[in-house]
Design an enzyme around this catalytic site. Structure first.
Site, PDB file in Angstrom:
ATOM      1  N   SER A  18       0.852  -1.197   0.000  1.00 34.10           N
ATOM      2  CA  SER A  18       0.000   0.000   0.000  1.00 34.10           C
ATOM      3  C   SER A  18       0.879   1.236   0.000  1.00 34.10           C
ATOM      4  CB  SER A  18      -0.861   0.020   1.264  1.00 34.10           C
ATOM      5  OG  SER A  18      -0.058   0.346   2.389  1.00 34.10           O
ATOM      6  N   ASP A  19       0.360   2.332  -0.511  1.00 37.00           N
ATOM      7  CA  ASP A  19       1.039   3.600  -0.274  1.00 37.00           C
ATOM      8  C   ASP A  19       0.953   3.866   1.232  1.00 37.00           C
ATOM      9  OD1 ASP A  19       2.344   5.989  -0.502  1.00 37.00           O
ATOM     10  OD2 ASP A  19       1.163   6.713  -2.183  1.00 37.00           O
ATOM     11  N   CYS A  20       1.828   4.766   1.727  1.00 34.81           N
ATOM     12  CA  CYS A  20       1.984   4.826   3.174  1.00 34.81           C
ATOM     13  C   CYS A  20       0.734   5.346   3.863  1.00 34.81           C
ATOM     14  CB  CYS A  20       3.253   5.584   3.518  1.00 34.81           C
ATOM     15  SG  CYS A  20       4.647   4.605   2.896  1.00 34.81           S
ATOM     16  N   ASP A  21       0.144   4.481   4.638  1.00 33.58           N
ATOM     17  CA  ASP A  21      -1.117   4.694   5.350  1.00 33.58           C
ATOM     18  C   ASP A  21      -2.353   4.635   4.458  1.00 33.58           C
ATOM     19  OD1 ASP A  21       0.020   4.836   7.887  1.00 33.58           O
ATOM     20  OD2 ASP A  21       0.540   6.942   7.629  1.00 33.58           O
ATOM     21  N   SER A  22      -2.220   4.080   3.269  1.00 31.62           N
ATOM     22  CA  SER A  22      -3.398   3.925   2.403  1.00 31.62           C
ATOM     23  C   SER A  22      -4.529   3.165   3.071  1.00 31.62           C
ATOM     24  CB  SER A  22      -3.037   3.138   1.135  1.00 31.62           C
ATOM     25  OG  SER A  22      -2.621   3.964   0.114  1.00 31.62           O
TER      26      SER A  22
END
Ligand SMILES: *[C@@H]1O[C@H](CO)[C@@H](O)[C@H](O)[C@H]1NC(C)=O
Ligand SMILES: *[C@@H]1O[C@H](CO)[C@@H](O)[C@H](O)[C@H]1NC(C)=O
Ligand SMILES: *[C@@H]1O[C@H](CO)[C@@H](O)[C@H](O)[C@H]1NC(C)=O
Ligand SMILES: *[C@@H]1O[C@H](CO)[C@@H](O)[C@H](O)[C@H]1NC(C)=O
Ligand SMILES: *[C@@H]1O[C@H](CO)[C@@H](O)[C@H](O)[C@H]1NC(C)=O
Length: 724
Positions: free
Chosen positions: A295-299
């Site tokens: 995931s993108d960071c904190d997606s």
């Protein structure tokens, strides 16, 4: 490209400085301890997962079989836990290497033996070279430096680069990170850079693991009151297949990338990190990703906390794992997955599948093979970072990426006999950090290696008078104009170094306007963010020691409806409706006057094998190569662009780029060029269901500026052709 001796010598001086500097750090960095399967740890000998001759799939199964659910869950996040009872260290998955090993992400730590890494031009500039062998070479150099830093305990082996989102909207603050607006170019860039990074090692091994991001339809950061965490891209199936997904598909199929990252935004109302259709079915199913989805960071947290996509955090965790997500950049999965399993929202077997994908990549990287120093690339160390050869490649890349947009009356090249004094004016004339763009590498490096356009650039050729002209790139007052004018009056030539920087476009910052420079300016060079050697490269082009052959990888919009025309859903429809993709590039390099490149293509023929099934049909333009002539007096490089226009039909009749070939043509010579096209990939159009079809009838092929061909498909061609 020809380099003059002067620039070569000066460059060597710069390199010598670099070596002296590095020699201050004589002691080697602390060598990295084995991540797992340490030969000095008796415990690990008995573990099957440490058996280097055991097939990776069996090693993975063995390891997962030894883990408790709680341990598994702590491996689902970027700061993966250590498992001392199994002799496994903790691992930070997040490192970045967009155009050089970067200090973004906790996986890399500059300092000590590794004060910085080579900073190549930002991707938008490198893309303008249209040179796929350059892209691969940069990837090779970057991964040498990455491996060196890993061996020295200063970086990981999993790099969340490149960014291959289509730059559909030129206002996007992260457009600089991408290879531009064209799917064919972006796809080629993705595959080439990834091949360079990952190495082409035999038997599934990886030099480093690259990651194509951010899948998909992401090209808004913060615009008109909408940010990327709340952005819902409304995209038709046709546009997804025809445009947005093309670079990701090329990255997986051709580049064999080891990872794909899903984005923050939603696509048609679904967060990409929780959409089984685009993750499990497309990336893993249809394209056959051999690697992990991150995931993108904190997606995952974003889809719950910001988008309120699920009612409970457990559902968000379960939805993303069930959709095919293998690794969370963030803590969300570490916190909520156990409860999600207990509630039956996700099975432990799905958690195992996720781990199988991440652990297999670590094994392919050699992380379970004991001592790093005994492995392939184990000899790389601090001496292999920022070497003279690497710095030279950064200069070459900047040379190749510079685009000559205008050269009225042959004002360029300048000459140091006619232009003894040059006024160098503008807020970007004396900058170094600006040259790098975002995702830069290493703070110490910036001060040390990065040349400014003024001092390390034009100052090497002529006497210069420098005036900043404006306090910053926004240039909101004219207080310094008078001094700038006075400087210009004393000089034989004036170079304005202007444009933008990260205060205008950046991550989380989209642009609000796109202005073209003043029409009275004689010559214009577009340099993007040309990297650590950009200052030198600009001057080399201005003074004609390098012949610029770059082409813009994005359309230059003279006017854009930046203001007004707001409808209530504008932010949602922005990427798909507002800016239909234009043919690229709108403005092309007209060439330095001494150079005329002309294609003589009239003898080219298409070799067809109409009896073949269409998916095997190769349109070979190689049978009779065509020619590209340089009748000028300077060596140069030329990119031949091949466009195709399908027969008019209900899906699309737009001309599109289908291939390109960069060729170096010494002055006075004639070079043969070959371009291969694949019918299903290049001559197809996409229907409303996202299915590629080859329309029957006449397709026009335009090769360079001088040659048109047509090729026809008829209904008697058997095979899976669908008539339109
Ligand atoms: C990972 O980071 C989180 C948040 O900073 C922290 O609570 C956790 O202990 C870290 N885990 C490991 C294995 O370092
Ligand atoms: C580069 O920029 C930094 C920060 O702006 C500055 O401190 C440094 O002096 C600059 N280096 C050179 C060589 O201009
Ligand atoms: C090169 O070719 C172009 C196009 O045919 C022609 O206009 C030009 O005069 C030629 N230049 C030289 C130096 O022969
Ligand atoms: C592409 O880049 C490589 C590496 O810089 C260079 O050797 C080659 O000449 C370039 N190709 C062309 C056609 O300019
Ligand atoms: C080739 O076709 C394009 C448009 O389809 C046209 O603009 C161009 O002039 C043609 N070139 C030649 C040499 O006929």
């Amino acid at each position: 490209m020809a380099y003059n001796n002067n620039s070569f010598k000066r460059f060597r001086v710069l390199s010598v400085l670099a070596l002296l500097y590095l020699s201050f750090y004589t002691k080697t960095g602390e060598a990295r301890r084995p991540f797992a399967c340490d030969p000095n740890n008796k415990l690990t000998k008995s573990f099957k997962f440490c058996g280097m001759s055991v097939p990776i799939s069996e090693r993975v199964t063995d390891l997962i079989g030894r883990l408790t659910l709680q341990e598994k869950i702590l491996l689902l996040v970027n700061n993966a836990t250590a498992l001392p009872r199994l002799g496994i260290e903790s691992y930070e998955w997040w490192s970045e290497a967009l155009h050089g090993v970067s200090n973004v992400g906790p996986g890399t730590k500059f300092g000590g033996d590794f004060p910085g890494a080579t900073s190549f031009p930002q991707v938008i500039t490198t893309a303008a070279s249209f040179n796929d062998s350059l892209w691969e070479l940069i990837g090779q150099v970057v991964s040498d430096e990455a491996r060196a830093m890993y061996n020295g305990g200063a970086a990981g082996l999993t790099y969340w680069s490149p960014n291959v989102n289509i730059l559909r909207d030129p206002r996007w603050g992260r457009g600089q990170e991408t290879p531009g607006e064209d799917p064919v170019l972006a796809s080629k860039y993705a595959a080439s850079y990834v091949r360079g990074l990952q190495g082409n090692a035999a038997g599934n091994k990886l030099k480093v693991a690259a990651c194509c991001k951010h899948y998909t339809a992401y090209d808004l950061d913060n615009w008109n009151g909408v940010d990327r965490f709340h952005f819902n891209a409304k995209v038709s199936k046709q546009d997804l297949e025809e445009t947005y997904n093309v670079p990701f598909k090329g990255c997986v199929l051709e580049g064999k990338v080891a990872s794909v990252m899903c984005s923050y935004n939603q696509v048609n109302g679904k967060p990409t990190c929780a959409d089984p259709d685009i993750l499990k079915n497309t990336v893993r199913g249809e394209w056959g990703l051999n690697g992990y989805i991150v995931s993108d960071c904190d997606s995952v947290s974003v889809l719950y906390d910001n988008q309120h996509y699920t009612r409970t955090p457990e559902e968000a965790a379960a939805d993303s794992i069930n959709a095919g997500l293998d690794l969370d950049c963030g803590q969300f999965l570490a916190v909520h997955t156990e409860e999600a399993v207990k509630r039956g929202l996700v099975t432990e077997s799905n958690v195992n599948n996720a781990l199988a994908n991440t652990i297999a990549v670590q094994m392919r990287l050699g992380m379970f093979d004991g001592e790093p120093s005994t492995q392939p690339f184990g000899n790389l160390g601090y001496k292999d970072v920022c070497t003279p050869a690497h710095q030279q490649l950064a200069l070459e890349a900047a040379h190749q990426g510079i685009v000559l947009l205008k050269n009225h009356g042959g004002i360029l090249p300048l000459s140091n006999t006619r232009h003894k004094t040059v006024a160098v004016i503008g807020p970007n004339a004396d900058v170094n950090v600006t040259m790098i763009g975002n995702y830069a590498g290493g703070p110490t490096l910036l001060a040390l290696h990065v040349g400014t356009p003024h001092l390390q650039g034009i100052g090497r050729y002529s006497r210069t008078i420098h005036q900043q002209g404006c306090a910053d790139v926004a240039c909101n007052d004219n207080g310094q104009f008078e001094a700038a004018e006075a400087a210009a009056k004393q000089a034989e030539a004036t170079v304005l170094v202007m444009g933008i920087d990260q205060s205008i476009e950046a991550e989380s910052r989209d642009r609000t306007g796109l202005l073209l420079p003043d029409p009275r300016i004689g010559a214009i060079l577009w340099v993007g963010y040309p990297g650590q050697a950009g200052g030198a490269a600009i001057a080399d082009v201005l003074f004609g020691t390098t012949n610029p052959g770059g082409k813009l990888p994005m359309t230059w919009y003279g006017e854009l409806p930046c203001k007004g025309t707001n409808d209530e859903h504008e932010h949602e429809s922005r990427p798909s409706k507002r800016l239909p993709r234009q043919n690229l590039p709108l403005l092309q390099s007209p060439g330095i006057p001494a150079r005329v490149l002309r294609s003589q293509l009239d003898r080219a023929k298409l070799g067809q094998r109409p009896e073949a099934r269409p998916h095997q049909l190769q349109l070979s333009l190689t049978g009779t190569p065509y020619h590209c002539q340089n009748n000028g007096t300077m060596d140069g490089a030329h990119t031949v662009l091949v466009y195709s226009t399908p027969p008019a039909g209900k899906w699309s009749a737009a001309k599109k780029l289908v291939g390109f070939k960069k060729v170096h043509v010494p002055a006075g010579t004639d070079q043969r060029i070959m371009v291969g096209l694949q019918v299903c990939q290049h001559l197809s159009v996409v229907d409303q269901f996202g299915v590629r079809r080859i329309p029957l009838g006449q397709h026009q092929l335009q090769i360079g500026e001088d040659l048109n061909h047509s090729v026809s498909f008829h209904a008697d061609l058997r095979g899976p052709i669908k008539s339109l």
